[in-house]
Design a protein around this motif. Structure first.
Motif, PDB file in Angstrom:
ATOM      1  N   GLU A 144      23.779 -12.583   9.575  1.00  0.00           N
ATOM      2  CA  GLU A 144      22.870 -14.026   9.298  1.00  0.00           C
ATOM      3  C   GLU A 144      21.466 -13.495   9.960  1.00  0.00           C
ATOM      4  OE1 GLU A 144      25.603 -17.337  11.618  1.00  0.00           O
ATOM      5  OE2 GLU A 144      25.341 -15.445  12.676  1.00  0.00           O
ATOM      6  N   ILE A 145      20.393 -14.282  10.231  1.00  0.00           N
ATOM      7  CA  ILE A 145      18.996 -13.834  10.522  1.00  0.00           C
ATOM      8  C   ILE A 145      19.318 -13.465  12.157  1.00  0.00           C
ATOM      9  CG2 ILE A 145      17.907 -15.436   8.930  1.00  0.00           C
ATOM     10  CD1 ILE A 145      17.256 -17.219  11.327  1.00  0.00           C
TER      11      ILE A 145
ATOM     12  N   SER B  15      20.286  -8.097  18.060  1.00  0.00           N
ATOM     13  CA  SER B  15      21.554  -8.590  18.407  1.00  0.00           C
ATOM     14  C   SER B  15      21.194 -10.054  19.001  1.00  0.00           C
ATOM     15  CB  SER B  15      22.676  -8.156  19.062  1.00  0.00           C
ATOM     16  OG  SER B  15      23.744  -8.650  19.106  1.00  0.00           O
ATOM     17  N   LEU B  16      21.001 -11.027  18.208  1.00  0.00           N
ATOM     18  CA  LEU B  16      20.655 -12.506  19.043  1.00  0.00           C
ATOM     19  C   LEU B  16      21.464 -13.413  19.260  1.00  0.00           C
ATOM     20  CD1 LEU B  16      17.421 -12.769  16.570  1.00  0.00           C
ATOM     21  CD2 LEU B  16      17.336 -11.933  18.959  1.00  0.00           C
ATOM     22  N   GLY B  17      21.130 -14.411  19.911  1.00  0.00           N
ATOM     23  CA  GLY B  17      22.177 -15.558  20.007  1.00  0.00           C
ATOM     24  C   GLY B  17      21.642 -16.867  19.233  1.00  0.00           C
ATOM     25  N   TYR B  18      21.851 -17.775  19.734  1.00  0.00           N
ATOM     26  CA  TYR B  18      21.720 -19.229  18.749  1.00  0.00           C
ATOM     27  C   TYR B  18      20.831 -20.261  19.483  1.00  0.00           C
ATOM     28  CZ  TYR B  18      25.287 -16.655  15.957  1.00  0.00           C
ATOM     29  OH  TYR B  18      25.866 -15.735  14.914  1.00  0.00           O
TER      30      TYR B  18
ATOM     31  N   GLY C 127      14.622 -14.667  15.049  1.00  0.00           N
ATOM     32  CA  GLY C 127      15.318 -14.303  13.708  1.00  0.00           C
ATOM     33  C   GLY C 127      14.547 -14.715  12.494  1.00  0.00           C
ATOM     34  N   ARG C 128      14.153 -15.513  12.627  1.00  0.00           N
ATOM     35  CA  ARG C 128      13.155 -16.149  11.190  1.00  0.00           C
ATOM     36  C   ARG C 128      11.972 -15.060  11.043  1.00  0.00           C
ATOM     37  NH1 ARG C 128      13.209 -22.790  11.915  1.00  0.00           N
ATOM     38  NH2 ARG C 128      15.468 -23.176  10.680  1.00  0.00           N
ATOM     39  N   GLU C 129      11.359 -14.965  12.379  1.00  0.00           N
ATOM     40  CA  GLU C 129      10.374 -13.849  12.230  1.00  0.00           C
ATOM     41  C   GLU C 129      10.908 -12.527  11.554  1.00  0.00           C
ATOM     42  OE1 GLU C 129       7.706 -10.767  13.626  1.00  0.00           O
ATOM     43  OE2 GLU C 129       9.550 -11.330  14.697  1.00  0.00           O
TER      44      GLU C 129
ATOM     45  N   CYS D 279      24.591 -17.524   6.075  1.00  0.00           N
ATOM     46  CA  CYS D 279      23.156 -17.843   6.203  1.00  0.00           C
ATOM     47  C   CYS D 279      22.527 -16.953   5.275  1.00  0.00           C
ATOM     48  CB  CYS D 279      22.859 -17.777   7.731  1.00  0.00           C
ATOM     49  SG  CYS D 279      21.136 -18.176   8.286  1.00  0.00           S
ATOM     50  N   TRP D 280      21.293 -16.162   5.765  1.00  0.00           N
ATOM     51  CA  TRP D 280      20.683 -15.354   5.031  1.00  0.00           C
ATOM     52  C   TRP D 280      21.570 -14.321   4.221  1.00  0.00           C
ATOM     53  CZ3 TRP D 280      18.590 -10.124   7.191  1.00  0.00           C
ATOM     54  CH2 TRP D 280      17.894  -9.488   6.115  1.00  0.00           C
TER      55      TRP D 280
END
Length: 224
Positions: A33-34, A69-72, A80-82, A118-119
């Motif tokens: 995902e992103i 490695s991101l969360g939500y 993530g979008r950036e 997602c992405w």
């Protein structure tokens, strides 16, 4: 096996999460995902590996920032979008080429598929339309698919969408269905974006279970 370094055709090096069960004859590229190759994507990989698939999950954000490695949380979504906005599609597909090559080596030339979320759902569609690496592609709630729906896939494709996904209106899903009648499309009543991720507030266990069962059946049918 866990993490490796891959070299893309354009010379870029990237990390990849790799699992290779003994005797694996078929494999899957798992597309993030992103949020990077985070705990959710690693868990997805483990579940596919438990079913006997070799798995390669390329770190597509390595082109702009390594080790993502991101969360939500809302902040993670914005981050993530950036990051996604800084990644060029051509580079992403070069990284998919590298993942497919590594996966093919792991399974000795056996058939491979691609699955993304997602992405990654959009990237999986690109894997089916822009490359000839894959024998099947499963795309979970890919928001960019509608914009490239006129592209013809080179392999069987399956898609999963949530009825209440605010980022993918049902008009987009119907446009995809009209343009690509050969694609298997499933819509999950009442489900939201990210319904397959058990780390999100939008997680729907029954819908995630059904979508996963359909995905596994799809790959069993086309990769065997």
């Amino acid at each position: 096996m866990t993490d490796e370094t891959l070299v893309a055709p354009d010379g870029h090096t990237l990390a990849a999460h790799v699992l290779a069960p003994p005797g694996a004859r078929h494999g899957l590229v798992v597309v993030q995902e992103i949020f990077g190759v985070n705990s959710h994507i690693r868990n997805v990989c483990a579940r596919f590996a438990a079913r006997g698939y070799a798995v390669v999950a390329p770190a597509l954000f390595d082109r702009v920032e390594r080790g993502v490695s991101l969360g939500y949380t809302a902040e993670d979504v914005a981050r993530g979008r950036e990051l996604r906005g800084r990644v060029e599609d051509r580079g992403t597909m070069s990284d998919i080429d590298a993942a497919a090559a590594r996966l093919s080596a792991l399974v000795g030339g056996g058939r491979i598929g691609i699955v993304g979320y997602c992405w990654g759902g959009t990237v999986s569609w690109w894997g089916a339309t822009k490359t000839r690496h894959f024998a099947a592609a499963s795309c979970w709630y890919g928001g960019g698919i509608a914009a490239t729906r006129e592209a013809a896939p080179h392999c069987p494709v399956q898609m999963h969408f949530g009825e209440l996904d605010t980022s993918i209106p049902m008009t987009d899903v119907e446009a995809i269905r009209d343009a690509r009648p050969e694609v298997e499309i499933y819509v999950y009543d009442g489900a939201q974006h990210g319904f397959g991720c058990d780390e999100r507030g939008s997680y729907s266990a029954p819908d995630a279970k059904l979508a996963q069962e359909r995905t596994l059946e799809f790959f069993a049918r086309h990769l065997a």
